[in-house]
Design an enzyme around this catalytic site. Sequence first.
Site, short mmCIF file in Angstrom:
data_model
loop_
_atom_site.label_atom_id
_atom_site.label_comp_id
_atom_site.label_asym_id
_atom_site.label_seq_id
_atom_site.Cartn_x
_atom_site.Cartn_y
_atom_site.Cartn_z
N GLY A 68 0.79 -1.33 -0.04
CA GLY A 68 -0.01 -0.05 0.02
C GLY A 68 1.00 1.28 0.03
N GLY A 115 -0.67 -4.58 0.21
CA GLY A 115 -1.76 -4.30 -0.47
C GLY A 115 -1.77 -5.01 -1.79
N GLU A 138 4.52 -6.86 7.20
CA GLU A 138 4.27 -5.85 8.03
C GLU A 138 4.40 -6.00 9.58
OE1 GLU A 138 1.76 -6.34 4.51
OE2 GLU A 138 2.35 -7.69 6.30
N ASP A 146 -2.36 -7.61 6.98
CA ASP A 146 -3.76 -7.30 6.70
C ASP A 146 -4.19 -7.92 5.13
OD1 ASP A 146 -2.38 -5.17 5.46
OD2 ASP A 146 -3.96 -3.82 5.97
#
Length: 347
Positions: A68, A115, A138, A146
């Site tokens: 992301g 992402g 992460e 996530d």
Amino acid sequence: MDFGGGDEIRFEHLGRAGVVTLTRPQALNAVTHGMVKALSKALRAWERDDGVDVVVVKAEGRAFSAGGDILHIYEAGRAGKPPVEFFADEYRLNARINSFKKPYVALIDGIVMGGGVGISFHGSHRVMTENAQFAMPEVGIGFFPDVGASHLLPDLGGSFGMYLALTGNRIRYGDALWSGLATHTIKAEDQASFLDRLALTGDPESVLRGFFVQAKRETDRPTLEAISRHFNQPSLQDVVDSLDHAAGTDEFAAKTLATIRMRSPTSLRVAWRQISAGQTLSMDECMKMEFRILDRMLAGHDFYEGIRAAIIDKGSKPQWRPASLDAVGEADVDAYFAPLGERELLA
């Protein structure tokens, strides 16, 4: 064909295929809010379009998508306006891809992380070339795996998903295929021909039969057995103890333990709970859980500290708070998973 997204993402209708191309190669195709909204709109339209039999997602440049747009997230959060809506829309998109009613082919040639995993690995066909690398890193930036990792990683055999979540280590296409992350592997030089055939027939199964090249596993059996042994423990502390016990005589255990000790203790505790819980949850339930975690992470310390150390003051050592696993109590972890009331993620 304009679904929005400006010059960051391109949509084309080629034969029987709806083709999505990520077009931010200079930013390693980091996923932005505009890209998320545009892709969501395209999928809604193409799911109902009888002229589209298959959706293909690919990317320009040397990365599929390195994650992301974390610098933007960092800056917005620091300014007191964490981009919660970006994540809400992103997580809804991840769930939409998981339940998409037509074949969804991710063509991955290069690095895919964070992402980027969310818009590729929930589809029906995850096709990787020899240039592909996968990671969910992460916990190294004070965040958590996530974009549906709690749905994706528990399914991998031999505790391999928990290993990837807690270390953030990269794997190549052979390990991805062996573990079930990838469904197929093809040669990078065959991508254009593969896409041409797919546009012609709209049937990924038959086309992939002609292009599939078996990739050999990169990780040897003793290491896989060690991963299974160390990471299939009843608690995170037991994982650490298991690695610690073997570290004196086992290079893999020593190296893996050193990696884990560099990660955010809070992130490790949350990731352990999250991946464990994901084993019995649906994709929608996983996304609701992840949104709860996200809400607390964006209000916390370690995520901003992790980004500062990795990007702002490149290469500096993050000062995690709390600084050790012992200092992160059960109640602290519980708080990340508590309901959000009116702010829950809704479909």
